[in-house]
Design a protein around this motif. Structure first.
Motif, PDB file in Angstrom:
ATOM      1  N   PRO A 131      46.212  45.966  27.756  1.00 42.18           N
ATOM      2  CA  PRO A 131      46.364  45.084  26.587  1.00 42.18           C
ATOM      3  C   PRO A 131      45.909  43.653  26.880  1.00 42.18           C
ATOM      4  N   GLU A 132      45.796  43.289  28.169  1.00 35.15           N
ATOM      5  CA  GLU A 132      45.315  41.956  28.532  1.00 35.15           C
ATOM      6  C   GLU A 132      43.899  41.699  28.025  1.00 35.15           C
TER       7      GLU A 132
ATOM      8  N   LYS B 235      35.701  38.406  42.130  1.00 31.22           N
ATOM      9  CA  LYS B 235      36.808  37.883  41.319  1.00 31.22           C
ATOM     10  C   LYS B 235      37.562  36.723  41.978  1.00 31.22           C
ATOM     11  N   ASP B 236      37.818  36.810  43.288  1.00 30.09           N
ATOM     12  CA  ASP B 236      38.583  35.731  43.915  1.00 30.09           C
ATOM     13  C   ASP B 236      37.790  34.436  43.953  1.00 30.09           C
ATOM     14  N   GLN B 237      36.471  34.548  44.169  1.00 32.11           N
ATOM     15  CA  GLN B 237      35.644  33.345  44.224  1.00 32.11           C
ATOM     16  C   GLN B 237      35.425  32.739  42.839  1.00 32.11           C
ATOM     17  N   ILE B 238      35.335  33.599  41.823  1.00 30.86           N
ATOM     18  CA  ILE B 238      35.138  33.050  40.474  1.00 30.86           C
ATOM     19  C   ILE B 238      36.403  32.341  39.993  1.00 30.86           C
ATOM     20  N   ILE B 239      37.558  32.830  40.430  1.00 27.58           N
ATOM     21  CA  ILE B 239      38.807  32.141  40.087  1.00 27.58           C
ATOM     22  C   ILE B 239      38.825  30.747  40.730  1.00 27.58           C
ATOM     23  N   THR B 240      38.360  30.682  41.975  1.00 23.42           N
ATOM     24  CA  THR B 240      38.269  29.381  42.653  1.00 23.42           C
ATOM     25  C   THR B 240      37.304  28.467  41.919  1.00 23.42           C
ATOM     26  N   TRP B 241      36.172  28.999  41.501  1.00 27.65           N
ATOM     27  CA  TRP B 241      35.174  28.196  40.771  1.00 27.65           C
ATOM     28  C   TRP B 241      35.751  27.690  39.445  1.00 27.65           C
TER      29      TRP B 241
ATOM     30  N   VAL C 258      34.288  52.344  34.007  1.00 28.57           N
ATOM     31  CA  VAL C 258      34.673  51.805  35.316  1.00 28.57           C
ATOM     32  C   VAL C 258      34.652  50.275  35.272  1.00 28.57           C
ATOM     33  N   VAL C 259      33.572  49.704  34.726  1.00 28.20           N
ATOM     34  CA  VAL C 259      33.441  48.245  34.681  1.00 28.20           C
ATOM     35  C   VAL C 259      34.510  47.630  33.779  1.00 28.20           C
ATOM     36  N   ILE C 260      34.733  48.234  32.601  1.00 28.05           N
ATOM     37  CA  ILE C 260      35.719  47.670  31.673  1.00 28.05           C
ATOM     38  C   ILE C 260      37.118  47.727  32.273  1.00 28.05           C
ATOM     39  N   ARG C 261      37.449  48.814  32.925  1.00 30.72           N
ATOM     40  CA  ARG C 261      38.778  48.916  33.542  1.00 30.72           C
ATOM     41  C   ARG C 261      38.935  47.876  34.657  1.00 30.72           C
ATOM     42  N   LYS C 262      37.871  47.628  35.405  1.00 36.60           N
ATOM     43  CA  LYS C 262      37.971  46.626  36.474  1.00 36.60           C
ATOM     44  C   LYS C 262      38.110  45.213  35.887  1.00 36.60           C
ATOM     45  N   VAL C 263      37.484  44.987  34.744  1.00 38.63           N
ATOM     46  CA  VAL C 263      37.674  43.715  34.061  1.00 38.63           C
ATOM     47  C   VAL C 263      39.122  43.608  33.588  1.00 38.63           C
ATOM     48  N   GLY C 264      39.655  44.723  33.058  1.00 36.03           N
ATOM     49  CA  GLY C 264      41.049  44.739  32.639  1.00 36.03           C
ATOM     50  C   GLY C 264      41.995  44.463  33.787  1.00 36.03           C
TER      51      GLY C 264
ATOM     52  N   GLU D 124      45.515  40.683  36.865  1.00 33.09           N
ATOM     53  CA  GLU D 124      45.823  40.018  38.132  1.00 33.09           C
ATOM     54  C   GLU D 124      45.877  38.495  37.969  1.00 33.09           C
ATOM     55  N   TYR D 125      45.023  37.947  37.076  1.00 32.29           N
ATOM     56  CA  TYR D 125      44.976  36.487  36.901  1.00 32.29           C
ATOM     57  C   TYR D 125      45.175  36.119  35.419  1.00 32.29           C
ATOM     58  N   PRO D 126      46.302  36.441  34.851  1.00 32.56           N
ATOM     59  CA  PRO D 126      46.482  36.186  33.401  1.00 32.56           C
ATOM     60  C   PRO D 126      46.458  34.704  33.038  1.00 32.56           C
ATOM     61  N   ASP D 127      47.038  33.867  33.870  1.00 32.68           N
ATOM     62  CA  ASP D 127      47.099  32.435  33.539  1.00 32.68           C
ATOM     63  C   ASP D 127      45.742  31.774  33.646  1.00 32.68           C
ATOM     64  N   GLN D 128      45.012  32.067  34.692  1.00 32.14           N
ATOM     65  CA  GLN D 128      43.709  31.439  34.916  1.00 32.14           C
ATOM     66  C   GLN D 128      42.685  31.872  33.863  1.00 32.14           C
TER      67      GLN D 128
END
Length: 522
Positions: free
Chosen positions: A376-377, A504-510, A329-335, A340-344
């Motif tokens: 694959p990401e 995830k959204d807040q860590i992207i901002t950070w 579950v955790v690995i898939r959510k990381v995937g 969702e944020y490939p560039d960042q």
């Protein structure tokens, strides 16, 4: 809060009404149908009891008649009539006895000589009977009412008929059948009824008993009024059953709700439904120019239990045998996060905690490879952290090394988490060094004031560098701790000093803000 309480009240009323109505739907049909079948069973038992009484009575009657025939002749002298009178006097059944000849004419009775023909219908029944016997209801001249007659013809051609009042049978059958049921006793071709007034009720069923050898039939009836009387008398019991069912259903409902809201059930459901959240905490490099890394940390907010510690989730998942499912579950959510944020996240690696006994399973590496195909990401971005908790035995050590080789072949980094709190031996680190060694936050918390801790960490740092491993200090919360680990030569830091775990959204901002600061500094 008041809104939720207000909404809960109608829900409870609805639940109470539902189980009350369900209990009513069960209790009423249960009693109505059960009562009907009970009465049918009781009717059958009463009919069998009456049948046994009639058989016993008829056998006694014809045994008595056979005794009369065996000592009888074709004469009707005074002594013959006297003998018949004596037999009548001692008979438990008959009020009159008569002898008839082979032409079926009564020639002698206990009153003297007579000459009375027997009805042809009775003669037919005697002749067709295997035991040459029958019974009938006829009007008696002597009694002036419908009277029971029994006829028997012996092998010598002489026959005897006995007269008895029908009440003889009523006194035998009535105690068994009345007053609940009603019966019709057919003797020959005439009916002796128990109570015709009671027959005004609708008849729901009947039991027929036939004594063919003696031309006797007994019909026992189940009247509808008996059913309704019994049902009315059982009203308190129906209410009691309804109450018991209601309490049973409602108790089962409460137990079900409690179970569904229990910690174990909720965690099982959260894992099965992938309702576990994943937060991310940065691992900051103290060396300029090196890429940022992160650790994926599970978080769970239960609807019924509120925030639940990850340690509790992991403990219960382990007890339920769901550690592998939790890891996937955790690995898939990381995937999904990388998708969702490939560039960042293009230059950032993320590690996921894995139970070391999951790694020992032969199916772990193939399953991990299938997830990499699904996402694959993750290739080149995923790392596994193995918590140092349990010692590996002599057989498990080479097996773990083999598993690590398979995982490394997939391009996945490995690190040992919470080093120093378990049983990882130096021999294991030398045989298969991890990419990263993470120092437990217990050491970092005591680093400033504990000389022994500093000496241990210094030795670990030297060992890690000799083995080509990166070092991460966990739990760095203050600047003095940061300076202390920097002096030890630790090159990466994780802790609240830089950033707490974030969704995830807040860590992207950070990450975006941190990159901006770093670029400005350059």
């Amino acid at each position: 809060m008041f809104g939720s309480v207000t909404a809960l009240v109608p829900y409870k009323k609805k639940v109470l009404f539902y189980y009350g109505f369900l209990s009513l739907l069960i209790s009423i049909p249960l009693f109505t149908v059960s009562l009907y079948f009970f009465l049918l069973h009781d009717l059958d038992n009463k009919a069998k009891a009456a049948e046994n009484i009639l058989i016993t009575q008829m056998e006694g009657i014809f045994s008595e008649l056979k005794t009369v025939v065996d000592s009888a002749g074709l004469s009707c002298q005074e002594e013959d009539a006297t003998r018949l009178k004596r037999l009548v006097f001692y008979s438990p059944t008959f009020k009159e006895l008569g002898l008839f000849d082979k032409d079926f004419r009564v020639f002698c009775s206990n009153y003297g000589v007579v000459n009375i023909p027997i009805f042809s219908s009775i003669v037919t029944r005697i002749e067709s009977s295997a035991g040459r016997k029958t019974v009938s209801l006829v009007r008696s001249k002597s009694l002036g009412e419908a009277t029971f007659f029994a006829f028997y013809q012996g092998e010598n051609g002489i026959g005897v008929n006995g007269l008895a009042p029908p009440i003889r049978f009523s006194t035998l059958i009535d105690p068994i059948i009345l007053p609940d049921y009603f019966y019709e006793l057919t003797i020959g071709k005439r009916i002796l009824s128990s109570n015709r007034d009671g027959m005004d009720s609708d008849i729901w069923n009947k039991k027929v008993v036939s004594l063919d050898d003696w031309s006797v039939t007994l019909d026992v009836f189940l009247p509808s009024n008996l059913y309704w009387q019994r049902l009315y008398s059982f009203a308190p019991f129906i209410f009691a059953v309804w109450l018991v069912l209601f309490l049973a259903f409602y108790t089962a409902h409460l137990i079900s709700v409690y179970y569904r809201r229990s910690m174990r059930h909720c965690i099982r459901r959260a894992i099965k439904n992938a309702e576990i959240d994943v937060y991310f905490q940065p691992v900051v490099s103290l060396n300029p120019g090196e890429s940022l890394e992160m650790e994926a940390l599970l978080r769970w907010q239960s609807l019924h239990h509120g925030y639940v510690s990850p340690l509790v989730v992991v403990k219960v998942a382990s007890e339920l045998g769901l550690m592998d499912e939790l890891t996937w579950v955790v690995i898939r959510k990381v995937g999904a996060f990388y998708r969702e944020y490939p560039d960042q996240l293009i230059d950032i690696k993320t590690s996921v905690n894995v139970d070391r006994f999951s790694l020992l399973k032969e199916s772990f590496a193939p399953k991990l490879a299938s997830i990499l195909e699904e996402y694959p990401e993750l290739k080149g971005h995923l790392g596994l952290e193995v918590t140092e908790t349990s010692v590996l035995n002599h057989d498990e050590l080479p097996l773990m090394v083999s598993r690590f080789e398979h995982i490394k072949a997939l391009g996945i980094g490995l690190s040992v988490d919470d080093f120093g709190t378990g049983y990882s031996g130096l021999d294991f680190l030398r045989r298969f060094p991890y990419d990263t060694l993470k120092l437990d936050q217990v050491f970092i918390a005591n680093l400033k004031d504990d000389q022994f801790t500093r000496q241990v960490l210094t030795s670990i740092t030297i060992l890690a560098k000799e083995l080509g491993m990166k070092l991460v200090a966990e739990g760095v919360e203050r600047e003095d701790q940061l300076e202390a680990v920097r002096l030890l030569g630790v090159d990466r830091v994780q802790g609240y000093y830089f950033c707490r775990p974030l969704p995830k959204d807040q860590i992207i901002t950070w990450i975006a803000r941190n990159n901006s600061i770093e670029n400005a500094a350059k």
